[in-house]
Design a protein around this motif. Structure first.
Motif, PDB file in Angstrom:
ATOM      1  N   LEU A 222      16.196 -16.235 -79.754  1.00  0.00           N
ATOM      2  CA  LEU A 222      14.845 -16.703 -78.381  1.00  0.00           C
ATOM      3  C   LEU A 222      14.288 -15.748 -78.404  1.00  0.00           C
ATOM      4  CD1 LEU A 222      16.897 -16.882 -75.084  1.00  0.00           C
ATOM      5  CD2 LEU A 222      18.167 -16.607 -77.105  1.00  0.00           C
ATOM      6  N   LEU A 223      13.533 -15.956 -77.298  1.00  0.00           N
ATOM      7  CA  LEU A 223      12.173 -15.772 -77.011  1.00  0.00           C
ATOM      8  C   LEU A 223      12.054 -16.030 -75.055  1.00  0.00           C
ATOM      9  CD1 LEU A 223       9.119 -16.405 -76.793  1.00  0.00           C
ATOM     10  CD2 LEU A 223       9.381 -15.699 -78.963  1.00  0.00           C
ATOM     11  N   PHE A 224      11.825 -15.466 -74.299  1.00  0.00           N
ATOM     12  CA  PHE A 224      11.782 -15.798 -73.155  1.00  0.00           C
ATOM     13  C   PHE A 224      10.235 -15.304 -73.005  1.00  0.00           C
ATOM     14  CE2 PHE A 224      11.197 -15.929 -68.476  1.00  0.00           C
ATOM     15  CZ  PHE A 224      11.651 -16.945 -67.954  1.00  0.00           C
ATOM     16  N   PHE A 225       9.443 -16.548 -72.460  1.00  0.00           N
ATOM     17  CA  PHE A 225       7.655 -15.884 -72.332  1.00  0.00           C
ATOM     18  C   PHE A 225       7.262 -16.088 -70.341  1.00  0.00           C
ATOM     19  CE2 PHE A 225       3.244 -15.672 -71.671  1.00  0.00           C
ATOM     20  CZ  PHE A 225       2.686 -14.996 -71.936  1.00  0.00           C
ATOM     21  N   TYR A 226       7.601 -15.063 -69.804  1.00  0.00           N
ATOM     22  CA  TYR A 226       7.363 -14.785 -68.439  1.00  0.00           C
ATOM     23  C   TYR A 226       6.040 -14.708 -67.745  1.00  0.00           C
ATOM     24  CZ  TYR A 226       8.084 -13.186 -63.721  1.00  0.00           C
ATOM     25  OH  TYR A 226       7.966 -13.193 -62.369  1.00  0.00           O
ATOM     26  N   LEU A 227       5.545 -15.529 -66.711  1.00  0.00           N
ATOM     27  CA  LEU A 227       4.364 -15.492 -66.708  1.00  0.00           C
ATOM     28  C   LEU A 227       4.381 -15.589 -64.719  1.00  0.00           C
ATOM     29  CD1 LEU A 227       1.135 -16.039 -67.420  1.00  0.00           C
ATOM     30  CD2 LEU A 227       1.064 -18.026 -67.266  1.00  0.00           C
ATOM     31  N   MET A 233       7.556 -10.925 -72.642  1.00  0.00           N
ATOM     32  CA  MET A 233       8.403 -11.755 -73.189  1.00  0.00           C
ATOM     33  C   MET A 233      10.285 -10.858 -73.470  1.00  0.00           C
ATOM     34  SD  MET A 233       6.816 -13.134 -76.807  1.00  0.00           S
ATOM     35  CE  MET A 233       5.297 -13.646 -77.117  1.00  0.00           C
ATOM     36  N   GLY A 234      11.128 -11.424 -73.321  1.00  0.00           N
ATOM     37  CA  GLY A 234      12.531 -11.133 -73.351  1.00  0.00           C
ATOM     38  C   GLY A 234      12.210 -11.263 -74.419  1.00  0.00           C
ATOM     39  N   LEU A 235      13.334 -10.651 -75.542  1.00  0.00           N
ATOM     40  CA  LEU A 235      13.827 -10.867 -77.035  1.00  0.00           C
ATOM     41  C   LEU A 235      15.400 -11.314 -76.631  1.00  0.00           C
ATOM     42  CD1 LEU A 235      10.592  -8.607 -78.429  1.00  0.00           C
ATOM     43  CD2 LEU A 235      10.433 -11.114 -78.178  1.00  0.00           C
ATOM     44  N   VAL A 236      16.088 -11.988 -77.215  1.00  0.00           N
ATOM     45  CA  VAL A 236      17.198 -12.420 -78.269  1.00  0.00           C
ATOM     46  C   VAL A 236      17.437 -12.630 -79.945  1.00  0.00           C
ATOM     47  CG1 VAL A 236      19.424 -13.463 -77.974  1.00  0.00           C
ATOM     48  CG2 VAL A 236      18.792 -12.988 -75.995  1.00  0.00           C
ATOM     49  N   VAL A 237      18.077 -11.938 -80.524  1.00  0.00           N
ATOM     50  CA  VAL A 237      18.541 -11.790 -81.872  1.00  0.00           C
ATOM     51  C   VAL A 237      19.660 -11.623 -82.084  1.00  0.00           C
ATOM     52  CG1 VAL A 237      17.932 -10.724 -84.375  1.00  0.00           C
ATOM     53  CG2 VAL A 237      15.499 -10.631 -82.349  1.00  0.00           C
ATOM     54  N   ASP A 239      21.774 -12.667 -80.742  1.00  0.00           N
ATOM     55  CA  ASP A 239      22.880 -12.848 -80.004  1.00  0.00           C
ATOM     56  C   ASP A 239      22.661 -11.430 -79.397  1.00  0.00           C
ATOM     57  OD1 ASP A 239      24.245 -14.271 -77.911  1.00  0.00           O
ATOM     58  OD2 ASP A 239      26.095 -14.013 -78.582  1.00  0.00           O
ATOM     59  N   THR A 240      21.527 -10.330 -79.586  1.00  0.00           N
ATOM     60  CA  THR A 240      21.611  -9.202 -78.647  1.00  0.00           C
ATOM     61  C   THR A 240      20.261  -9.437 -77.910  1.00  0.00           C
ATOM     62  OG1 THR A 240      23.114  -8.376 -80.576  1.00  0.00           O
ATOM     63  CG2 THR A 240      21.609  -6.538 -79.546  1.00  0.00           C
ATOM     64  N   VAL A 241      20.131  -8.773 -77.084  1.00  0.00           N
ATOM     65  CA  VAL A 241      18.763  -8.460 -76.539  1.00  0.00           C
ATOM     66  C   VAL A 241      18.158  -7.316 -76.758  1.00  0.00           C
ATOM     67  CG1 VAL A 241      18.053  -8.351 -73.942  1.00  0.00           C
ATOM     68  CG2 VAL A 241      19.770  -9.793 -74.425  1.00  0.00           C
ATOM     69  N   LEU A 242      17.534  -7.690 -77.051  1.00  0.00           N
ATOM     70  CA  LEU A 242      16.289  -5.933 -77.484  1.00  0.00           C
ATOM     71  C   LEU A 242      15.828  -5.475 -76.919  1.00  0.00           C
ATOM     72  CD1 LEU A 242      14.306  -8.114 -80.525  1.00  0.00           C
ATOM     73  CD2 LEU A 242      16.661  -6.387 -80.778  1.00  0.00           C
ATOM     74  N   ARG A 243      15.523  -4.384 -76.393  1.00  0.00           N
ATOM     75  CA  ARG A 243      15.260  -3.910 -75.368  1.00  0.00           C
ATOM     76  C   ARG A 243      14.667  -2.102 -76.149  1.00  0.00           C
ATOM     77  NH1 ARG A 243      20.855  -5.468 -72.998  1.00  0.00           N
ATOM     78  NH2 ARG A 243      19.910  -6.076 -70.526  1.00  0.00           N
ATOM     79  N   GLY A 244      14.599  -2.030 -77.104  1.00  0.00           N
ATOM     80  CA  GLY A 244      13.596  -1.048 -77.846  1.00  0.00           C
ATOM     81  C   GLY A 244      14.107   0.236 -77.327  1.00  0.00           C
ATOM     82  N   VAL A 245      13.203   1.514 -78.107  1.00  0.00           N
ATOM     83  CA  VAL A 245      14.109   3.006 -77.720  1.00  0.00           C
ATOM     84  C   VAL A 245      13.947   3.465 -75.693  1.00  0.00           C
ATOM     85  CG1 VAL A 245      11.080   3.832 -77.797  1.00  0.00           C
ATOM     86  CG2 VAL A 245      13.447   4.776 -78.542  1.00  0.00           C
TER      87      VAL A 245
END
Length: 400
Positions: A222-227, A233-237, A239-245
């Motif tokens: 899923l993705l969450f678009f925050y306004l 955007m918050g991102l899940v692939v 079942d893992t939250v993607l946070r980046g390096v």
């Protein structure tokens, strides 16, 4: 794994040795996700754990007060099965959202339900130590007012606008918060409240909230678009939250979907839709201008509606690009600004996502608004604590 009919998505456990904590989290998570309760037999079937393993784990959960027996359910032949459910008041978590417009504190129980909350306008100026001390005082007062047993509070989660240094626990020159610079917010709040603390981006916190207790508890992608004051955007692939390096994944400027409350109000003033009395002096003041813009659009003022429609198109294009890239099945929208514009924005965004030749090529994509209200980032901050302490984390199985 995919959920069977009528069964929420549940992680599978493993019968390998040395993974007791992981399996306990799997069982706890399965019980939490099924609001009507699950029997031990159903838990074994859903998690693929042996009946003996399930029996041992559920006994521990009962002894710890995290779960309780909640009645019986007949399954046809044989004696009725005893159901297990979560004890909401067994544990709590505190969440704080530092937004340029407002600081919000919440206390949530084990199910992510808000037990108490308070908010105040974010002070202006560079007295970061004073603001942090005030945030800590608000946390302490919130806990005291709620009547929750402090010994059951797992910790404090902090959601802040990016960029952040997630390892050091610092906010790093956050936009719309002049004077903050590089500030060790996590450690300052932990020391002042006496609670273990963690820091994450507000958009990441929001998507964790949706996984824990919101509109996407059954989605693994899923993705969450925050306004809000800003966007992201918050991102899940899988079942893992993607946070980046660096923990700063989710910036949306590169896909043309970035927006701020200030920019919308300033555009409205430049076009003569709003008067100069709505000139933005700080992020909190911008909310008033945006509220008036939404009222004018709802009343049929064409230029006001055009501003919001153009925003919706930019967001939709960005969401379609991200949804295609990540192959998600759920898109959730939320945040303080979203609450003001949700109906008008969704009227444009939903058909654009549904009509995309890429997003819906092989599966449907659900587009919804958050069920957690404008404080989704604060609830998300608390959910970070619950998720870290109680969710099954596959990386915990790695031997290092």
């Amino acid at each position: 794994m995919t959920a069977s009919a009528g069964m929420p998505a549940i992680r599978r456990g493993t019968n390998l040795p040395r993974v007791g904590d992981f399996n306990e989290s799997v069982i706890l998570d399965a019980i939490r996700r099924h609001t009507t309760g699950l029997s031990r037999v159903e838990l074994a079937q859903a998690t693929r754990l042996s009946p003996q393993t399930v029996s041992n784990i559920t006994r521990r959960l009962l002894d710890q007060g995290l779960a309780r027996e909640s009645g019986k359910r007949s399954s046809g032949n044989g004696k009725p099965r005893t159901l297990l459910e979560i004890v909401p008041a067994a544990r709590y978590a505190v969440g704080v959202h530092l937004d340029p417009a407002v600081i919000t504190c919440v206390l949530v129980d084990l199910l992510g339900t808000v037990v108490a909350q308070r908010s105040r306008r974010t002070p202006r100026g560079g007295d970061t130590d004073g603001i942090a001390a005030d945030m800590a005082s608000s946390v302490s007062a919130l806990v005291a007012e709620s009547g929750a047993d402090r010994k059951r509070i797992l910790g404090l989660g902090i959601a802040a606008p990016g960029p952040i240094d997630v390892t050091a626990g610092w906010v790093v020159d956050p936009p719309e918060l002049p004077g903050w610079g590089r500030y060790p917010l996590r450690d300052r709040l932990s020391a002042a409240t006496g609670l273990p603390a963690l820091l994450d981006k507000d958009v990441t916190a929001a998507v964790v909230a949706e996984r824990w207790t919101g509109a996407a508890t059954d989605s693994r992608n899923l993705l969450f678009f925050y306004l809000g004051t800003g966007s992201g955007m918050g991102l899940v692939v899988e079942d893992t939250v993607l946070r980046g390096v660096s923990g700063n994944a989710g910036e949306v400027g590169g896909i043309g979907a970035a927006c701020s409350t200030r920019a919308l109000v300033e555009e409205a003033i430049a076009l003569g839709v709003l008067g100069s009395e709505y000139t933005v002096t700080d992020p909190a003041a911008a909310q008033g201008g945006l509220r008036r813009l939404a009222e004018l659009a709802a009343a049929g003022q064409a230029q006001a509606d055009g501003i919001i429609e153009r925003l919706a198109i930019r967001i939709a294009r960005g969401v379609c690009a991200a949804a295609t890239l990540l192959d998600v099945d759920t898109v959730v929208f939320g945040g303080p600004t979203w609450q003001l514009l949700a109906d008008r924005l969704l009227a444009v965004i939903e058909p654009m996502v549904a009509g995309s030749p890429f997003v819906k090529a092989t599966h449907p994509t659900v587009v919804v608004s958050t069920t957690l209200g404008e404080n989704v980032a604060a609830v998300g901050a608390a959910s970070l604590v619950l998720d870290q302490a109680l969710s099954a984390q596959p990386w915990s199985l790695l031997l290092v």
